[in-house]
Scaffold this motif. Structure first.
Motif, PDB file in Angstrom:
ATOM      1  N   MET A   1       0.730  -1.097   0.024  1.00 53.14           N
ATOM      2  CA  MET A   1       0.019   0.001   0.146  1.00 53.14           C
ATOM      3  C   MET A   1       0.765   1.201   0.022  1.00 53.14           C
ATOM      4  SD  MET A   1      -3.395   0.982  -0.042  1.00 53.14           S
ATOM      5  CE  MET A   1      -4.150   2.279   0.432  1.00 53.14           C
ATOM      6  N   GLU A   2       1.885   1.281   0.933  1.00 56.34           N
ATOM      7  CA  GLU A   2       2.855   2.329   0.951  1.00 56.34           C
ATOM      8  C   GLU A   2       3.684   2.641  -0.329  1.00 56.34           C
ATOM      9  OE1 GLU A   2       6.865   3.475   3.403  1.00 56.34           O
ATOM     10  OE2 GLU A   2       5.735   1.995   4.223  1.00 56.34           O
ATOM     11  N   GLU A   3       3.900   1.588  -1.015  1.00 52.01           N
ATOM     12  CA  GLU A   3       4.337   1.523  -2.272  1.00 52.01           C
ATOM     13  C   GLU A   3       3.552   2.260  -3.416  1.00 52.01           C
ATOM     14  OE1 GLU A   3       7.596   0.973  -5.211  1.00 52.01           O
ATOM     15  OE2 GLU A   3       7.671   0.599  -3.184  1.00 52.01           O
ATOM     16  N   GLU A   4       2.273   1.757  -3.320  1.00 51.81           N
ATOM     17  CA  GLU A   4       1.354   2.208  -4.263  1.00 51.81           C
ATOM     18  C   GLU A   4       1.117   3.970  -4.194  1.00 51.81           C
ATOM     19  OE1 GLU A   4      -2.532   0.358  -3.689  1.00 51.81           O
ATOM     20  OE2 GLU A   4      -1.627  -1.522  -4.282  1.00 51.81           O
ATOM     21  N   ASN A   5       1.191   4.464  -2.842  1.00 49.21           N
ATOM     22  CA  ASN A   5       1.095   5.624  -2.660  1.00 49.21           C
ATOM     23  C   ASN A   5       2.423   6.642  -2.716  1.00 49.21           C
ATOM     24  OD1 ASN A   5      -1.761   5.733  -1.981  1.00 49.21           O
ATOM     25  ND2 ASN A   5      -1.450   4.778  -0.197  1.00 49.21           N
ATOM     26  N   ARG A   6       3.239   6.152  -3.219  1.00 47.63           N
ATOM     27  CA  ARG A   6       4.668   6.675  -3.247  1.00 47.63           C
ATOM     28  C   ARG A   6       4.582   8.288  -4.095  1.00 47.63           C
ATOM     29  NH1 ARG A   6      10.059   3.743  -5.285  1.00 47.63           N
ATOM     30  NH2 ARG A   6       9.936   2.913  -3.044  1.00 47.63           N
ATOM     31  N   VAL A   7       5.301   9.224  -3.621  1.00 47.30           N
ATOM     32  CA  VAL A   7       5.246  10.322  -4.338  1.00 47.30           C
ATOM     33  C   VAL A   7       6.744  10.617  -4.529  1.00 47.30           C
ATOM     34  CG1 VAL A   7       4.820  12.523  -4.082  1.00 47.30           C
ATOM     35  CG2 VAL A   7       3.196  11.035  -2.852  1.00 47.30           C
ATOM     36  N   THR A   8       6.862  10.896  -6.020  1.00 48.34           N
ATOM     37  CA  THR A   8       8.388  11.168  -6.302  1.00 48.34           C
ATOM     38  C   THR A   8       8.219  12.686  -7.031  1.00 48.34           C
ATOM     39  OG1 THR A   8       8.716   8.946  -6.358  1.00 48.34           O
ATOM     40  CG2 THR A   8      10.447  10.523  -7.405  1.00 48.34           C
ATOM     41  N   LEU A   9       9.093  13.504  -6.507  1.00 43.23           N
ATOM     42  CA  LEU A   9       9.442  14.781  -7.400  1.00 43.23           C
ATOM     43  C   LEU A   9      10.518  14.877  -8.234  1.00 43.23           C
ATOM     44  CD1 LEU A   9       8.298  17.494  -8.114  1.00 43.23           C
ATOM     45  CD2 LEU A   9       9.434  18.408  -6.045  1.00 43.23           C
ATOM     46  N   HIS A  10      10.576  14.883  -9.597  1.00 42.69           N
ATOM     47  CA  HIS A  10      11.763  15.015 -10.184  1.00 42.69           C
ATOM     48  C   HIS A  10      11.850  16.529 -10.540  1.00 42.69           C
ATOM     49  CE1 HIS A  10      12.112  10.684 -11.731  1.00 42.69           C
ATOM     50  NE2 HIS A  10      10.943  10.695 -11.174  1.00 42.69           N
ATOM     51  N   GLY A  11      13.013  16.920 -10.213  1.00 41.95           N
ATOM     52  CA  GLY A  11      13.120  18.237 -10.565  1.00 41.95           C
ATOM     53  C   GLY A  11      14.670  18.721 -10.716  1.00 41.95           C
ATOM     54  N   MET A  12      14.874  20.131 -10.685  1.00 39.30           N
ATOM     55  CA  MET A  12      16.012  20.979 -10.820  1.00 39.30           C
ATOM     56  C   MET A  12      16.195  21.892  -9.716  1.00 39.30           C
ATOM     57  SD  MET A  12      17.705  23.643 -11.855  1.00 39.30           S
ATOM     58  CE  MET A  12      19.785  23.980 -12.689  1.00 39.30           C
ATOM     59  N   TRP A  13      17.456  21.701  -8.783  1.00 35.39           N
ATOM     60  CA  TRP A  13      17.548  22.560  -7.563  1.00 35.39           C
ATOM     61  C   TRP A  13      17.231  23.820  -7.744  1.00 35.39           C
ATOM     62  CZ3 TRP A  13      20.985  26.463  -6.661  1.00 35.39           C
ATOM     63  CH2 TRP A  13      21.821  26.793  -7.472  1.00 35.39           C
ATOM     64  N   ALA A  14      17.711  24.571  -8.963  1.00 32.00           N
ATOM     65  CA  ALA A  14      17.219  26.124  -9.026  1.00 32.00           C
ATOM     66  C   ALA A  14      16.093  26.390  -9.701  1.00 32.00           C
ATOM     67  CB  ALA A  14      18.636  26.606 -10.078  1.00 32.00           C
ATOM     68  N   VAL A  60       5.330  12.315  -9.461  1.00 29.90           N
ATOM     69  CA  VAL A  60       4.893  10.960  -9.836  1.00 29.90           C
ATOM     70  C   VAL A  60       4.097  10.354  -8.464  1.00 29.90           C
ATOM     71  CG1 VAL A  60       5.266   8.568 -10.682  1.00 29.90           C
ATOM     72  CG2 VAL A  60       6.652  10.501 -11.389  1.00 29.90           C
ATOM     73  N   HIS A  61       2.802  10.118  -8.855  1.00 31.36           N
ATOM     74  CA  HIS A  61       2.038   9.661  -7.621  1.00 31.36           C
ATOM     75  C   HIS A  61       1.295   8.537  -8.078  1.00 31.36           C
ATOM     76  CE1 HIS A  61      -1.776  10.097  -4.862  1.00 31.36           C
ATOM     77  NE2 HIS A  61      -0.695   9.365  -4.237  1.00 31.36           N
ATOM     78  N   LYS A  62       1.318   7.312  -7.456  1.00 35.05           N
ATOM     79  CA  LYS A  62       0.711   6.124  -7.612  1.00 35.05           C
ATOM     80  C   LYS A  62       1.320   5.398  -8.948  1.00 35.05           C
ATOM     81  CE  LYS A  62      -3.246   6.465  -4.663  1.00 35.05           C
ATOM     82  NZ  LYS A  62      -4.640   6.711  -4.684  1.00 35.05           N
ATOM     83  N   GLY A  63       2.557   6.085  -9.427  1.00 33.41           N
ATOM     84  CA  GLY A  63       3.182   5.477 -10.831  1.00 33.41           C
ATOM     85  C   GLY A  63       2.675   6.437 -11.902  1.00 33.41           C
ATOM     86  N   ASN A  64       1.708   7.389 -11.749  1.00 32.52           N
ATOM     87  CA  ASN A  64       1.169   8.245 -12.754  1.00 32.52           C
ATOM     88  C   ASN A  64       1.968   9.546 -12.611  1.00 32.52           C
ATOM     89  OD1 ASN A  64      -0.811   6.460 -13.278  1.00 32.52           O
ATOM     90  ND2 ASN A  64      -2.254   7.239 -11.628  1.00 32.52           N
ATOM     91  N   PRO A  65       2.483  10.037 -13.903  1.00 36.32           N
ATOM     92  CA  PRO A  65       3.214  11.290 -13.722  1.00 36.32           C
ATOM     93  C   PRO A  65       2.104  12.461 -14.059  1.00 36.32           C
ATOM     94  CG  PRO A  65       3.415  10.168 -15.744  1.00 36.32           C
ATOM     95  CD  PRO A  65       2.710   9.355 -15.119  1.00 36.32           C
ATOM     96  N   ILE A  66       2.339  13.723 -13.458  1.00 36.11           N
ATOM     97  CA  ILE A  66       1.744  15.129 -13.459  1.00 36.11           C
ATOM     98  C   ILE A  66       2.748  15.668 -13.548  1.00 36.11           C
ATOM     99  CG2 ILE A  66       0.149  16.662 -12.518  1.00 36.11           C
ATOM    100  CD1 ILE A  66       0.493  13.022 -10.714  1.00 36.11           C
TER     101      ILE A  66
END
Length: 228
Positions: A1-14, A60-66
């Protein structure tokens, strides 16, 4: 369940666009993993998640990119409704917040023109005029700008990411950006927000920002043709 709700932010620091999303996640108290992207050598994941613009931020939330910061911010607020709302519940008030958020983005665009040296005097005049409009908006509460420091919302995020680095920007570019005498309410709003622990927590080190801005000033902006 925790894996399903994982939130990942791809970014650039500046990137201010990334910082808007990062601050929103912090305000909401949402745990997330951060992935720093090299925009000169874009990863396969970045290209997979955002094949249209190939830019950050990407949430990326629940494997879906926004993609797109404004879209991501609304998604965050609508998905995690019970934590520190970024927008008011009332549709009319939400509409006013969206209007001011769009206006603050125009302030950012105008500031970039100043930094690039595009019609310098005209750009500076336009920038100061936009700050005056914001000052009037804060002074006249019916216009919809709220500055609730105890519960940071959409406009707090937009304004502190847009103007929060004003000191180091003034240092590098040599222009006065915020004036406590000309726009006291705006100045107070920004300077109060940058002292919040949650904002300090996502603020890059001073020397790192100086180096990056000097690179933009001396390499990137000088190499960019200016419109006459």
């Amino acid at each position: 369940m925790e894996e399903e709700n994982r939130v990942t932010l791809h970014g650039m620091w500046a990137s201010p666009y990334v910082k808007r999303v990062e601050l929103a996640l912090k305000v909401k108290g949402i745990p997330y993993e951060y992935v720093e992207e090299d925009l000169m050598n874009k990863s396969a994941l970045l290209l997979k998640y955002n094949p249209i613009h190939k830019k950050v931020p990407i949430l990326v939330h629940k494997g879906n990119p926004i993609c797109e910061s404004s879209v991501i911010l609304e998604y965050i607020d609508e998905t995690w409704k019970n934590e520190s709302p970024l927008f008011p519940q009332d549709p009319y008030q939400r509409a006013k917040i969206r209007l001011w958020a769009s206006y603050i983005h125009q302030v950012y665009d105008c500031m970039l023109k100043v930094f690039r040296g595009e019609e310098q005097d005209k750009s500076l005049e336009e920038f100061y005029a936009k700050l005056s409009v914001l000052e009037d908006g804060i002074n006249n509460t019916s216009l919809g700008i709220t500055t609730n420091m105890n519960n940071s919302g959409m406009l707090d995020i937009m304004i502190v990411i847009t103007l929060g680095a004003y000191k180091v920007q003034e240092e590098v570019f040599g222009f006065k950006l915020l004036d406590a005498e000309k726009t006291p309410l705006l100045y107070s709003w920004v300077t109060t927000l940058i002292e919040l622990p949650i904002v300090k927590g996502i603020t890059p080190p001073h020397d790192k920002v100086v180096s990056f801005l000097q690179y933009l000033k001396n390499k990137v902006f000088k190499a960019t043709p200016h419109a006459n």
